[in-house]
Design an enzyme around this catalytic site. Structure first.
Site, PDB file in Angstrom:
ATOM      1  N   HIS A 181     121.695  39.328 107.453  1.00 29.55           N
ATOM      2  CA  HIS A 181     121.375  38.757 108.759  1.00 29.55           C
ATOM      3  C   HIS A 181     122.645  38.491 109.576  1.00 29.55           C
ATOM      4  O   HIS A 181     122.745  38.894 110.737  1.00 29.55           O
ATOM      5  CB  HIS A 181     120.583  37.450 108.618  1.00 29.55           C
ATOM      6  CG  HIS A 181     120.544  36.677 109.894  1.00 29.55           C
ATOM      7  ND1 HIS A 181     119.660  36.951 110.921  1.00 29.55           N
ATOM      8  CD2 HIS A 181     121.331  35.663 110.350  1.00 29.55           C
ATOM      9  CE1 HIS A 181     119.908  36.141 111.940  1.00 29.55           C
ATOM     10  NE2 HIS A 181     120.911  35.347 111.621  1.00 29.55           N
ATOM     11  N   HIS A 236     124.413  39.722 113.857  1.00 30.05           N
ATOM     12  CA  HIS A 236     125.294  39.076 114.841  1.00 30.05           C
ATOM     13  C   HIS A 236     126.564  39.856 115.185  1.00 30.05           C
ATOM     14  O   HIS A 236     127.071  39.726 116.293  1.00 30.05           O
ATOM     15  CB  HIS A 236     125.735  37.697 114.332  1.00 30.05           C
ATOM     16  CG  HIS A 236     124.648  36.658 114.342  1.00 30.05           C
ATOM     17  ND1 HIS A 236     124.224  36.036 115.486  1.00 30.05           N
ATOM     18  CD2 HIS A 236     123.905  36.119 113.341  1.00 30.05           C
ATOM     19  CE1 HIS A 236     123.270  35.146 115.207  1.00 30.05           C
ATOM     20  NE2 HIS A 236     123.047  35.188 113.900  1.00 30.05           N
ATOM     21  N   GLU A 272     119.749  34.499 118.665  1.00 31.06           N
ATOM     22  CA  GLU A 272     118.865  34.842 117.543  1.00 31.06           C
ATOM     23  C   GLU A 272     117.660  35.697 117.945  1.00 31.06           C
ATOM     24  O   GLU A 272     117.319  36.652 117.247  1.00 31.06           O
ATOM     25  CB  GLU A 272     118.360  33.572 116.844  1.00 31.06           C
ATOM     26  CG  GLU A 272     119.452  32.754 116.152  1.00 31.06           C
ATOM     27  CD  GLU A 272     120.098  33.435 114.946  1.00 31.06           C
ATOM     28  OE1 GLU A 272     119.683  34.543 114.564  1.00 31.06           O
ATOM     29  OE2 GLU A 272     121.046  32.844 114.398  1.00 31.06           O
ATOM     30  N   SER A 330     117.653  41.816 112.475  1.00 29.19           N
ATOM     31  CA  SER A 330     117.645  41.831 111.009  1.00 29.19           C
ATOM     32  C   SER A 330     116.228  41.740 110.440  1.00 29.19           C
ATOM     33  O   SER A 330     116.071  41.580 109.228  1.00 29.19           O
ATOM     34  CB  SER A 330     118.527  40.695 110.467  1.00 29.19           C
ATOM     35  OG  SER A 330     118.067  39.427 110.920  1.00 29.19           O
TER      36      SER A 330
END
Ligand code: HBI
Ligand code: FE
Length: 276
Positions: free
Chosen positions: A136, A141, A182, A202
């Site tokens: 993730h 990111h 996010e 993700s």
């Protein structure tokens, strides 16, 4: 919070990272040699699945960033990635054992350091894991940290977060991260709807749901609305906020009344995302 008391609290919460080797700023060595064959296999399979979904649904800058990172077959080595990433935008990945306290997290971001979890989920958690893991943090990111305007946004977000803690506005500022970094969507002038948020990038299930799902609530990314909207961490989002541009996101954090907007939001009851 100091490392020892945070480690204890994490163990009590069932968080799995090993906080015993943490430095005072919550960083740890990546310890690349500790990954086994299963770890690399989980990375490779997740990478292949999400890369295919991203090719269709991610913003082009995410795809450029991913390509520039030159990763794929094996778990990325943070030191190797840093040589490339630091040259592009001045960001550095630092290993962490998992979630860290908000003040430490914000301080790293404000210094252009991205806290990246050093362990990866097991094969039986392939599709879903509550805690952020290396897949993730990295796949979600890191690609956009090579886009200058997003790199600048993330630094300014860290500085804003530090100020928000001092002012008692941490919840509103956390909602901003949730609905942008996010779970953010973006539609540039006349273009198709794309995803850029790490929680989407993700996730094999929520990414197509957010981009293509019928009956999904998608609202304009208005700062004052986002910072008032609560969220849930363990189900698909009830609403997604759609940016016009990454520049608009960066500019929202530069507005003169930002602190007033955050303080006002902190004083009101949050809005249920299902009613947005
Ligand atoms: N720690 N490692 C890690 N990753 C996060 O995304 C993170 C965190 N600690 C706190 C935190 N996020 C939240 O406060 C953010 O919403 C800001
Ligand atoms: Fe994340």
């Amino acid at each position: 919070m100091d490392v020892a008391s945070y480690a204890e609290a994490c163990a009590a919460d069932g968080l799995r990272g090993d906080y015993s080797a943490c430095r005072p700023d919550f960083t740890v060595e990546q310890d690349y040699g500790a990954y086994g064959a299963e770890d690399h296999a989980v990375w490779r399979a997740l990478f292949e699945r999400q890369s295919q979904l991203a090719a269709e649904m991610a913003h082009p800058s995410f795809l450029d960033g991913l390509r520039n990172l030159n990763v794929g077959d094996r778990i990325p080595d943070f030191d190797q990635v840093n040589a490339e990433l630091h040259q592009r935008t001045g960001w550095t990945l630092v290993g962490v054992p998992g979630l860290i306290p908000a003040d430490a997290f914000f301080k790293h971001l404000a210094a252009r350091r991205f806290p990246t979890t050093n362990w990866i989920r097991s094969a039986d958690e392939f599709d879903y894991i509550v805690e952020p893991d290396l897949f993730h943090d990295f796949f979600g990111h890191v690609p956009l940290l090579s886009l200058p305007v997003f790199a600048d946004f993330m630094q300014l977000y860290g500085a804003t977060g530090q100020r928000a803690i001092a002012a008692g506005n941490v919840e509103p500022v956390t909602r901003l991260y949730w609905y942008t970094a996010e779970y953010g969507l973006i539609r540039e002038a006349g273009g198709p709807l794309k995803a850029y948020g790490a929680g989407l990038m993700s996730s094999a299930g929520e990414l197509p749901h957010a981009v293509h799902g019928p009956g999904v609530r998608r609202r304009p990314a208005v700062l004052a609305d986002i910072v008032r909207t609560s969220y849930e961490i363990d189900k698909y989002q009830r609403v997604y906020f759609v940016l016009d541009s990454f520049e608009a996101l960066f500019q929202a954090l530069q507005s003169d009344d930002l602190d007033a907007v955050l303080s006002a939001a902190a004083k009101e009851p949050a809005v249920d995302p299902a009613t947005r």
